[in-house]
Design a protein around this motif. Structure first.
Motif: not given
Length: 558
Positions: A149-157, A160-162, A214-216, A116-122
């Motif tokens: 800009p922000g694409a790296d954070w988008f994939y990190v989100g 975290l969802l995964g 993850g790879r992206t 739940f925490g990981l999904m919420s952070a994502g």
């Protein structure tokens, strides 16, 4: 239609569900409340984004192009990846805990909390990244995102969802397995079986999501440039499961709410239901290629095979629907209700908002299923895949079928978890039909606009070249406004229920939701022709549509 044993009258069916859910440990109830609350929030937020989009699409509002793409990205991400998966986790947890004999609590609950925490952070990261410049729609297309800009954070989100989905799927699998290993249950109910199957598929899908995102994410964090893997293939392997898992959980909710609202279980064997649920495992994985009909690297033979296999995806959904319909009709007739050909339907609990939700969802699913047979024709992809016909079509499923079904179950789950009766059930019972009107207006108008060349993934009117498209877009906007208003009313009603609904004790919480009292029929005890008629009509429509489709694509090159 859960197999919970004991007396199967409607009084016991609804009360048993309420009593089982009410008796969960306080820790499990707290976890469920967390998922339910965030799912309601993501639904409301996603609908607000959608309202802006349909106002623009309908010509009622103008947005600067980058802002429009930002809202488009936020809408798709919020609704598809977060609303649908927060609520599905809640649904599956409810089914695992309520419908599995011998289960006292969720196994490895702390792991579910971590999920739940990981999904919420994502979710929070994926709300911020588009405003930073990652306006790449919810598909996160790479390498299109290179340098954004922000694409790296988008994939990190998304990573975290995964991870979060992986963490919550494991307890949902372990809980019923532990009950069986401990000898507390000899055989799982159909609902437990299907819920565990869903969680198992989610586990595999989570690994697929971690692989692609993850790879992206690493690629984006390292500055982009050439990619060392095919993003689209990796993405569609994951996405194919992600957009069919909600369909499996949807028919599972139909199956459960049919019993909760009428007291009628499947009149067929428990094993037959399990076979049809398990069939999703057979037809789902090999058909992801139909998302890539325009990819020149995929051979014509593979595209044809994928197109053929895709036609089997609807079989388990149709068969579960048939099981429900036959069971309801046969039980209605042996219970001495109205005996006309279709008159028995008048005795169904139409005043129950949960039942109205699944009934209206079936009406939307019918249109979505028919239209799907156009889109899986490989030669037709070149004409429609990049038009507005695609989003118009899939809203029959995402909004009218899947979201509406989950809302229907929440109208039982939220009152029981909070000990408060549902707010204004008469109004809530009418809303599903108002939503259906909006879905059909949006869908039919949007598909017509798509046929005339209106493109998807853009709201710029200068691309709508046919003279009829502005009018059709206005109708799309009107249908979208209706959908948004109705969904926001659902959100308001659910929030009003948990905050200030009338307090009631166990056994009284769902007393304001009307039900019917039907005795379950035995197979062959009475004729139940409605399902047969429905199937003949569906087959006739399918043959007509297939003929029409091939007549339209017959002269295309290739």
């Amino acid at each position: 239609m859960a197999e919970q044993g004991g007396d199967s009258t409607i009084e016991h069916a609804s009360e048993r569900f309420e009593a089982s859910l009410s008796s969960l440990t306080e820790e499990d109830r707290r976890l469920l409340k967390a998922f339910v609350l965030v799912s309601i929030f993501t639904l409301g937020l996603g609908v607000l984004y959608a309202l802006l989009l349909v106002l623009v699409k309908g010509g009622f509002l103008s947005l600067e192009s980058t802002l429009a793409y930002t809202i488009l990205t936020l809408h798709g991400t919020t609704v598809f990846y977060y609303w649908l998966y927060f609520v599905q986790v809640a649904v599956v947890m409810v089914f695992v805990l309520v419908y599995t004999d011998g289960v006292d609590e969720l196994v490895w609950r702390n792991l579910a909390w971590a999920g739940f925490g990981l999904m919420s952070a994502g979710f929070l990261i994926d709300q911020i990244a588009p405003w930073m410049g990652a306006v790449i729609t919810y598909t996160g297309l790479a390498p299109l995102s290179d340098g954004m800009p922000g694409a790296d954070w988008f994939y990190v989100g998304y990573v975290l969802l995964g991870l979060g989905l992986l963490c919550v799927s494991i307890p949902c699998i372990a809980t019923p397995i532990k009950a069986k290993l401990d000898g507390k249950v000899e055989s799982w109910s159909s609902i437990t079986f299907a819920a565990t199957l869903w969680a198992a598929l989610l586990t595999v899908t989570s690994f697929a999501a971690l692989n692609v995102f993850g790879r992206t994410a690493l690629w984006a964090l390292e500055g982009g440039g050439p990619m060392d893997f095919d993003y689209m293939i990796a993405y569609h392997v994951m996405f194919h499961n992600m957009h069919y898992l909600p369909l499996l959980s949807t028919v599972l909710v139909w199956y459960a709410l049919a019993e909760v609202t009428t007291g009628v279980k499947s009149i067929f064997s428990d094993r037959l239901s399990k076979v049809f649920f398990a069939f999703y495992l057979v037809v789902l994985p090999p058909t992801f290629l139909y998302h890539m009909f325009l990819d020149p690297t995929i051979s014509a033979l593979m595209k044809t095979v994928a197109s053929t296999l895709a036609m089997f995806i609807s079989i388990p959904t149709i068969m579960v629907f048939v099981i429900i319909l036959v069971s309801l009709e046969a039980s209605a007739r042996v219970s001495e209700g109205r005996q006309g050909l279709f008159a028995w339907m008048r005795d169904l609990p139409w005043g129950n908002p949960a039942f109205s939700s699944i009934a209206a969802a079936c009406v939307c699913a019918a249109a979505g299923g028919v239209l799907a047979n156009i889109l899986i024709q490989v030669k037709f992809a070149a004409l429609l895949s990049d038009t507005f016909a695609i989003p118009a079509y899939f809203h029959f499923f995402t909004v009218g079928t899947i979201s509406l079904t989950f809302i229907g179950l929440l109208m039982y789950v939220i009152p029981i978890l909070y000990g408060r009766q549902l707010w204004n059930p008469k109004l809530m019972a009418q809303l599903p039909w108002a939503l259906t009107v909006g879905v059909y207006l949006f869908g039919v108008s949007g598909i017509a606009a798509g046929y005339l060349g209106s493109p998807r993934r853009t709201l710029a009117p200068e691309y709508d070249l046919h003279a009829s498209i502005p009018l059709l877009n206005a109708l799309v906007g009107l249908g979208g406004i209706i959908m948004a208003i109705v969904l926001l009313l659902f959100v308001y009603g659910l929030v009003r229920t948990l905050r200030s609904g009338e307090e009631a004790g166990v056994g009284e919480v769902t007393a304001n939701l009307p039900t019917v009292r039907w005795e379950p029929a035995e197979p062959g005890a009475v004729k139940a022709p409605t399902a047969t008629i429905v199937m003949f009509v569906a087959l006739a429509a399918l043959f007509a549509l297939t003929w029409l489709t091939f007549s339209m694509v017959g002269d295309l090159p290739g």
